[in-house]
Write an enzyme that holds these catalytic residues in place. Structure first.
Site, mmCIF file in Angstrom:
data_model
loop_
_atom_site.group_PDB
_atom_site.id
_atom_site.type_symbol
_atom_site.label_atom_id
_atom_site.label_comp_id
_atom_site.label_asym_id
_atom_site.label_seq_id
_atom_site.Cartn_x
_atom_site.Cartn_y
_atom_site.Cartn_z
ATOM 1 N N ASN A 7 0.861 -1.181 0.000
ATOM 2 C CA ASN A 7 0.000 0.000 0.000
ATOM 3 C C ASN A 7 0.896 1.230 0.000
ATOM 4 O O ASN A 7 1.493 1.566 1.020
ATOM 5 C CB ASN A 7 -0.891 -0.036 1.256
ATOM 6 C CG ASN A 7 -1.732 1.216 1.414
ATOM 7 O OD1 ASN A 7 -1.826 2.038 0.502
ATOM 8 N ND2 ASN A 7 -2.343 1.370 2.578
ATOM 9 N N LYS A 9 -0.039 4.217 -0.192
ATOM 10 C CA LYS A 9 -0.737 5.373 0.395
ATOM 11 C C LYS A 9 -0.568 6.596 -0.530
ATOM 12 O O LYS A 9 -0.520 6.425 -1.738
ATOM 13 C CB LYS A 9 -0.242 5.628 1.818
ATOM 14 C CG LYS A 9 -0.306 4.361 2.686
ATOM 15 C CD LYS A 9 -0.092 4.634 4.134
ATOM 16 C CE LYS A 9 -0.054 3.316 4.897
ATOM 17 N NZ LYS A 9 -0.015 3.497 6.349
ATOM 18 N N HIS A 92 -9.512 0.795 5.173
ATOM 19 C CA HIS A 92 -8.248 1.021 5.880
ATOM 20 C C HIS A 92 -8.512 1.933 7.081
ATOM 21 O O HIS A 92 -9.321 2.863 7.006
ATOM 22 C CB HIS A 92 -7.232 1.659 4.931
ATOM 23 C CG HIS A 92 -5.845 1.661 5.490
ATOM 24 N ND1 HIS A 92 -5.441 2.555 6.452
ATOM 25 C CD2 HIS A 92 -4.781 0.853 5.255
ATOM 26 C CE1 HIS A 92 -4.177 2.306 6.776
ATOM 27 N NE2 HIS A 92 -3.756 1.278 6.062
ATOM 28 N N GLU A 94 -6.936 4.324 8.264
ATOM 29 C CA GLU A 94 -6.717 5.752 8.008
ATOM 30 C C GLU A 94 -7.958 6.378 7.394
ATOM 31 O O GLU A 94 -8.295 7.531 7.666
ATOM 32 C CB GLU A 94 -5.477 5.934 7.116
ATOM 33 C CG GLU A 94 -4.201 5.626 7.895
ATOM 34 C CD GLU A 94 -2.991 5.300 7.045
ATOM 35 O OE1 GLU A 94 -3.050 5.434 5.811
ATOM 36 O OE2 GLU A 94 -1.973 4.885 7.642
ATOM 37 N N GLU A 162 -5.204 -5.420 10.788
ATOM 38 C CA GLU A 162 -4.230 -4.351 10.971
ATOM 39 C C GLU A 162 -4.495 -3.629 12.291
ATOM 40 O O GLU A 162 -5.322 -2.693 12.336
ATOM 41 C CB GLU A 162 -4.336 -3.346 9.827
ATOM 42 C CG GLU A 162 -4.038 -3.918 8.462
ATOM 43 C CD GLU A 162 -3.482 -2.856 7.538
ATOM 44 O OE1 GLU A 162 -2.337 -2.998 7.117
ATOM 45 O OE2 GLU A 162 -4.192 -1.872 7.280
ATOM 46 N N GLY A 168 2.620 1.801 10.914
ATOM 47 C CA GLY A 168 3.607 2.869 10.814
ATOM 48 C C GLY A 168 4.326 3.170 12.112
ATOM 49 O O GLY A 168 4.994 4.200 12.234
ATOM 50 N N SER A 207 3.490 -2.570 10.365
ATOM 51 C CA SER A 207 4.943 -2.591 10.589
ATOM 52 C C SER A 207 5.600 -3.903 10.175
ATOM 53 O O SER A 207 6.573 -4.336 10.800
ATOM 54 C CB SER A 207 5.263 -2.254 12.050
ATOM 55 O OG SER A 207 4.881 -0.918 12.332
HETATM 56 C C1 PEP Z 1 -0.825 0.006 6.396
HETATM 57 O O1 PEP Z 1 -1.009 1.213 6.493
HETATM 58 O O2 PEP Z 1 -1.663 -0.723 5.843
HETATM 59 C C2 PEP Z 1 0.402 -0.541 6.945
HETATM 60 C C3 PEP Z 1 0.435 -1.815 7.217
HETATM 61 O O3 PEP Z 1 1.439 0.337 7.143
HETATM 62 P P1 PEP Z 1 2.898 -0.008 7.732
HETATM 63 O O4 PEP Z 1 3.362 -1.277 7.071
HETATM 64 O O5 PEP Z 1 3.723 1.174 7.349
HETATM 65 O O6 PEP Z 1 2.736 -0.187 9.200
#
Ligand code: PEP
Length: 244
Positions: A7, A9, A92, A94, A162, A168, A207
């Site tokens: 992703n 983003k 997601h 976010e 997630e 992040g 992460s």
């Molecule tokens: C995400 O935003 O879907 C995600 C998993 O981000 P990160 O790998 O940066 O934690």
């Protein structure tokens, strides 16, 4: 076959398409994973073009639930498919946080993806406060119940677990916590979608990086990874793909 999804983003300009080409070159036709890159909508068609003939798929990061209309700034699932997408991320955290997307919104988007022939990746995950209160499993199972409508069971779809606090942040749940979450999600999926719920891959996201991917991907019922930050560098993303 595990699904490894990147992703991007709101990152990526035309100059970054070479990263997608490096990923494609490194994945190879004999890959044991399905690999998808989800760039911003502005790059989707161009990325699909440069990845034509490679095993790497292209996906969207979100879609509207309507096929067309007066929705300024939005992109429909049909438009993503027309631009070359095969999958789309919906729900997601976010987007849930920044745009107030509810489980009902996410369910409608997942059905829109199905209507357009896209495979939705439906994201669920608890906040830090919910985990600390011992409510993580209840929260994520309720999200599955609210987002996975029965018509979805007519085709392929995936779930991404997630934890919001892991995204992040350089933090991940323990292997035991991930296994517990995925087992609970599997039960909730079977309740909602029967055989399709039993078959749907449950990705872990939050992460994931080259250093922890192998351990996470080996956990029971982890069917792949949704990767944010580490998907922006082809070498890091490839290391995760090769750990699958
Ligand atoms: C995400 O935003 O879907 C995600 C998993 O981000 P990160 O790998 O940066 O934690």
């Amino acid at each position: 076959m595990p699904l490894i999804a990147g992703n991007w983003k709101m990152n990526g300009l035309a100059a970054d398409l070479d990263q997608a080409q490096v990923v494609a070159a490194g994945v190879g036709a004999a890959s044991t994973a399905r690999v998808v890159l989800c760039p911003p909508a502005t790059l989707l068609a161009r990325m699909a073009t440069v990845l034509t003939g490679t095993p790497v798929l292209v996906g969207g990061q979100d879609c509207h639930d309507q096929p067309r209309g007066a929705f300024t700034g939005d992109v429909s699932a049909e438009m993503l498919a027309d631009a070359g997408a095969s999958l789309v991320i919906v729900g997601h955290s976010e987007r849930r946080a920044a745009y107030g997307e509810t489980n009902a919104t996410v369910a409608a988007k997942a059905l829109a993806a199905r209507r357009a022939g896209l495979e939705p990746i439906i994201c669920v995950g608890e906040s830090r406060a919910e985990r600390d209160a011992g409510r993580a499993i209840d929260v994520i199972c309720a999200q599955v119940a609210g987002c996975v409508a029965l018509p979805l069971a007519a085709g392929a779809f995936a779930i991404a677990y997630e934890p919001i606090w892991a995204i992040g942040a350089g933090l991940t749940p323990t292997a035991v916590e991930i296994a517990e979450a995925h087992a609970a999600l599997r039960g909730a999926l079977i309740d909602c979608a029967g055989g399709r719920g039993a078959a749907a891959p449950i990705l872990y996201g939050g992460s994931v990086n080259p250093g922890n991917a192998a351990e996470i991907l080996a956990i029971a019922d982890v069917g792949g990874a949704l990767v944010g930050g580490a998907s922006l560098k082809a070498a890091d993303f490839l290391a995760i793909v090769h750990a699958a």
